[in-house]
Scaffold this active site. Structure first.
Site, PDB file in Angstrom:
ATOM      1  CE  LYS A  76      -3.831   1.888   2.970  1.00 56.63           C
ATOM      2  NZ  LYS A  76      -4.798   1.713   3.882  1.00 56.63           N
ATOM      3  CB  SER A 171      -8.069   3.657   3.310  1.00 61.07           C
ATOM      4  OG  SER A 171      -7.181   3.239   4.504  1.00 61.07           O
ATOM      5  CB  SER A 195      -8.022   0.898   6.576  1.00 60.80           C
ATOM      6  OG  SER A 195      -8.654   1.996   7.039  1.00 60.80           O
TER       7      SER A 195
END
Lengths: 373, 557
Positions: A76, A171, A195
């Site tokens: 990420k 997220s 997330s």
């Protein structure tokens, strides 16, 4: 090959049935094909191919580093990666190239994993849809599934396919989509208030949030220091266990990691359910819970019970306070953690040079986005 | 028109007050000197700027001042408080900056063990209670030399609390008596230093050097127990000596290793405390007392003229010699204190509470640190007074100069002379020469051995004390020569031949009958003439006291 578990691929690599370079190239071409998903912000093609080359040399000599050697992974874009742009999907860090690797990234690289690229997210991991980053939203691979296409065809006629797609949740949407679309075997996400788990559920993959203190946060660009943890996204639970075994453990660079030594483990194969006790928190059954989710939840509980496990009701009495605590901590720590983004040492800096204050204000106005609550 | 009475709050210090007509009640003329820095002398009283009152005063009022201090001392450690980058004050700009110091996102603080030990040791030396559990907080404000936008400090629960700092001030007409005073230590906390800003007004830019960002600081907060600049300066001096003795900070103000902020207010005794101002930027030992006294005077003047004191922050302007409001601190700052989430509570142990089987590298044992504490200045001074019978103020003087005590002790070791003599020579002659040429003890051309040898010669009465001073001067000037060599070269040995001296005296008496008569008549100064004559005849090699004895005996006085 891409549909196999980590262990199976690892075995295949050891036996020479497939090479790291082949795996790498297949994943890279799949990334290109699934570009529409917008799962990746940066694709580190050269880096990955080089890593594949090194891995191949090791396999030829019979010196593989472990289960992750030669395995494509994604990270990420809020994890620091040395030499690779790390943006957090924000204008504030566009063009920022960190000089160091996050501990978890380093651990993966030390195991010989191949870094495919940095995945898309909500800006600074603030969001639960992966829709609020400056590089645009991440599209759920299931948007292109036959089931969903059929459903859409029935509902609307003549509208372009592209305008109807499903969100990945967030997220860590980019990581979830990357794993779900078979472009990598495992991806790192982050989890503050769901997330990693949220997008995992949306994209139909496994999302594991390790307990706070188990995995190092050094190098994870923080949102809420008290709650952030690096998350693991994989296509099966056993894979998640393998990755956790590699990532967990005390890090002297992170004072909030537990000191006790952590040994890698293998999940026991569960054939005898009678020893398993499952707790269902009664406070989680709220009126806001959708009926679809509730029925799935019951289905899972019933499945365990029918196989002989003990399923009981438990109480987590502070549940109702958790969201309030979350908001207090979130807003204070985020404001605190964002204070360092002033354009002075790194990241975006505006053109104003009237005064320091004016420069701070303009830089932060230009670099940051609106928070959509 | 009644002039306000100013209470002598400080022994030896006087609050000069400008009365109408220019002469204050206490008989000291008001200076009309200019405020230019050229006239700055050692005595701050004589150089205070003139403030004439416009309104008649309300009557007799006494004033008392209350001074509290916040001291920041840089910890003497190899690396910074939360990161591994080096601590070095002379390095090229931005060469000692780790990723954490530059606030790169994702970096986390890791506590430096040595800094914690330094805080505990300082707390123990100041008789503080050491908190077994202390916490770290973030203090937020935006400034270019604070990369993260916050400073990590200890606001809620610092590492040490409730101690005391014992110091002494000189009192009396000639400032030769020492009086002991105590200032309470409210707390000691660990915190980060900020970077340095260099303002380049020519190019309208500010240059930031982050070498200092993240260096460990000990903030020592002293209660408002002091009442004037002199007391504050004395307290600071003692704190410096303690920190230097402990080795926890070099505490050199000129190098920025010790920085002082003062909280100052005035009030009429018996009435509640007045509004206080904070005076920052007191970074010079010389101007510390001056700045505080100026502010006290300013507040008194303001209140006497019917004005009000604002709760503001001021800074001391060294060129103008006065405090000025700091313009960029308008409005109260909200620091938005928040617990530092990346640092768990700091737990300290003592021998009782130490869990078994712990790695000694991972824990701090307060009792162990207490045992290892070096000797504190106060104890050293007491020992000197007891061992050598010197006056307390001499013990202060010996500790006040770097290396002087060691020099003194080395001389004592090698000489047979009395300690009192050694003390006198070291503090008067030796120190005098050093100060004249602005040298440090380490730069002295005279070694302890040389002085010891000289004192031995004096002790044996091989030379007179005036000859000794000559020898010392020569020792200072020319390197390598020993006192014995100089004595031989300059023929300074005292006459050892008693018979020859007797002979010289007799012949002098015979040669000057008129002076002899004067002496016998009772003229007290006449004998000095005879002594002088004999001395000249001996080429200065006879001790005047001995000559006097012999002459008096021969004259049967």
């Amino acid at each position: 090959m891409l549909g196999r578990t980590l262990r199976e691929v690892s075995e295949a690599l050891k036996q020479g049935l497939v090479t790291p370079t082949e795996l790498c190239q297949r994943c890279l071409s799949l990334i290109k094909k699934t570009k529409i998903l917008n799962a990746y912000i940066t694709v580190s093609e050269e880096v990955a191919l080089k890593q594949a080359e090194e891995s191949e040399k090791r396999y030829k000599k019979g010196h593989s580093l472990g289960d992750l050697d030669g395995i494509p992974v994604a990270v990420k874009d809020n994890f620091s990666t040395a030499g690779i742009e790390t943006t957090c999907a924000s204008n504030m860090l566009k063009g920022y190239v960190p000089p160091y690797n996050a501990t978890v990234v380093q651990k993966l690289l030390d195991q010989g994993a191949l870094l495919m690229g940095k995945t898309n997210l909500d800006e600074f991991a603030m969001g639960s849809g992966s829709t609020d980053g400056i590089f645009g939203p991440v599209k759920n691979p299931w948007s292109y599934s036959k089931q969903y296409r059929e459903k859409r065809k029935q509902k609307s006629h003549g509208e372009s396919e592209d305008s109807h797609w499903l969100i990945t949740g967030g997220s860590s949407g980019g990581s979830a989509a990357a794993v779900s679309a078979f472009t990598c075997f495992a991806a790192l996400g982050s989890d503050t208030g769901g997330s990693t788990r949220n997008p995992a559920a949306h994209c139909g993959v496994v999302g594991l949030k390790p307990s706070y203190g188990l995995v190092s946060r050094h190098g994870l660009i923080p949102l809420v220091n008290s709650m952030d943890v690096p998350g693991i996204l994989t296509r099966c639970v056993d894979d998640a266990a393998i990755v956790l075994g590699i990532l967990a453990g005390h890090d002297p660079k992170d004072s909030t990691t537990i000191q006790d030594p952590v040994k890698p483990f293998t999940l026991p194969s569960l054939t005898d359910m009678s020893k398993l006790c499952i707790g269902i928190p009664k406070e989680y059954l709220t009126p806001e819970l959708s009926s679809e989710v509730q029925s799935l939840w019951s289905k899972a509980a019933n499945l365990f019970e029918s196989e002989g496990a003990k399923v009981i009701e438990v109480s987590l009495p502070h549940t109702s306070y958790s969201i309030v605590c979350y908001h207090v901590l979130c807003t204070s720590e985020v404001a605190s953690n964002m204070a360092r983004f002033d354009g002075l040492e790194y990241g975006h800096r505006c053109d104003t040079d009237v005064s320091t204050e004016a420069m701070y204000a303009a830089t932060r106005r230009e670099g940051f986005n609106d928070v959509k609550l | 028109m009644a002039t306000p009475v100013l209470r002598w709050c400080c022994p030896g210090r006087r609050w000069v007050f400008a009365g109408i007509g220019g002469v204050s009640r206490h008989g000291r003329g008001v200076p009309t000197g200019s405020t230019s820095s050229g006239k700055r002398g050692q005595s701050s009283v004589a150089q205070q700027p003139l403030i004439t009152a416009q309104k008649p005063r309300k009557g007799e009022r006494e004033w008392a001042a209350v001074v509290g201090l916040e001291i920041h001392a840089q910890i003497a450690s190899n690396s910074k408080l939360f990161s591994g980058s080096q601590v070095d004050f002379a390095a090229p700009p931005n060469s000692l900056v780790s990723f954490f110091d530059a606030s790169l996102p994702g970096t986390l603080p890791v506590l430096n063990r040595r800094c914690v030990e330094a805080a505990v040791m300082t707390g123990l030396a100041l008789d503080c209670h050491i908190n077994r559990r202390s916490l770290f907080d973030r203090k937020h404000y935006f400034y270019a030399d604070l990369p993260a936008g916050y400073q990590i400090t200890q606001q809620r629960l610092p590492i040490a609390v409730n101690g005391s700092l014992v110091y002494s001030v000189c009192v009396g007409k000639r400032r030769s008596q020492m009086v002991t005073k105590t200032a309470g230590v409210k707390q000691i906390q660990l915190e980060q230093d900020s970077g340095k800003s260099l303002h380049d007004s020519l190019r309208s830019q500010t240059l930031i050097d982050l070498n200092r960002a993240g260096v460990g600081l000990l903030e020592v907060v002293l209660e408002p127990d002091m009442s004037c600049g002199e007391e504050a300066a004395a307290a600071i001096r003692e704190l410096q000596l303690i920190l230097q003795a402990l080795g926890t900070s070099q505490a050199n103000m000129a190098e920025g290793q010790l920085r002082v902020d003062a909280n100052i207010s005035v009030h009429n005794p018996g009435e509640p405390l007045g509004v206080r101002t904070e005076v920052k930027n007191l970074n010079s030992a010389r101007f510390l007392a001056k700045a505080i006294d100026y502010e006290i005077q300013r507040q008194i003047n303001e209140l006497e003229n019917g004005g009000k004191i604002l709760n503001e922050t001021r800074s001391f302007d060294y060129k103008l010699g006065c405090t000025v409001p700091m313009r960029d601190k308008e409005g109260k700052q909200d620091y938005r204190f928040m617990p530092e989430p990346n640092l768990p509570p700091l737990l300290l142990y003592d021998s009782e509470s130490l869990p078994t089987g712990t790695d000694p590298q991972q824990v701090i044992n307060i009792d162990q640190l207490r045992e290892q504490l070096p000797e504190l200045p106060r104890v050293t001074r007491e020992k000197l007074v007891q061992q050598y019978g010197m006056l307390p103020e001499h013990s202060f003087a010996l500790l006040n100069e770097v290396g002087l005590l060691e020099f003194f002790q080395n001389v004592i070791k090698e000489t047979r002379a009395e300690p009192k003599k050694v003390t006198s020579w070291v503090l008067n002659t030796f120190l005098g020469f050093l100060k004249q040429q602005n040298l440090a003890v380490s730069e002295s051309p005279v070694t302890p051995s040389a002085l010891a040898e000289l004192l031995d010669l004096l002790d044996r009465k091989a030379i007179s004390s005036s000859a000794a001073k000559q020898v010392f001067q020569e020792l200072w000037r020319s390197k390598g020569k020993t006192p014995a060599q100089i004595v031989a070269e300059k023929k300074l040995e005292l006459m050892q031949d008693a018979e020859a001296l007797e002979q010289l005296c007799r012949s002098t008496l015979e040669a000057h009958p008129q002076v002899v008569t004067d002496v016998k008549k009772g003229n007290p100064r006449a004998i000095n003439k005879l002594i002088g004559l004999v001395r000249r005849a001996t080429l200065g090699r006879a001790d005047p006291t001995v000559i006097k004895e012999v002459l008096e005996r021969q004259l049967s006085l």
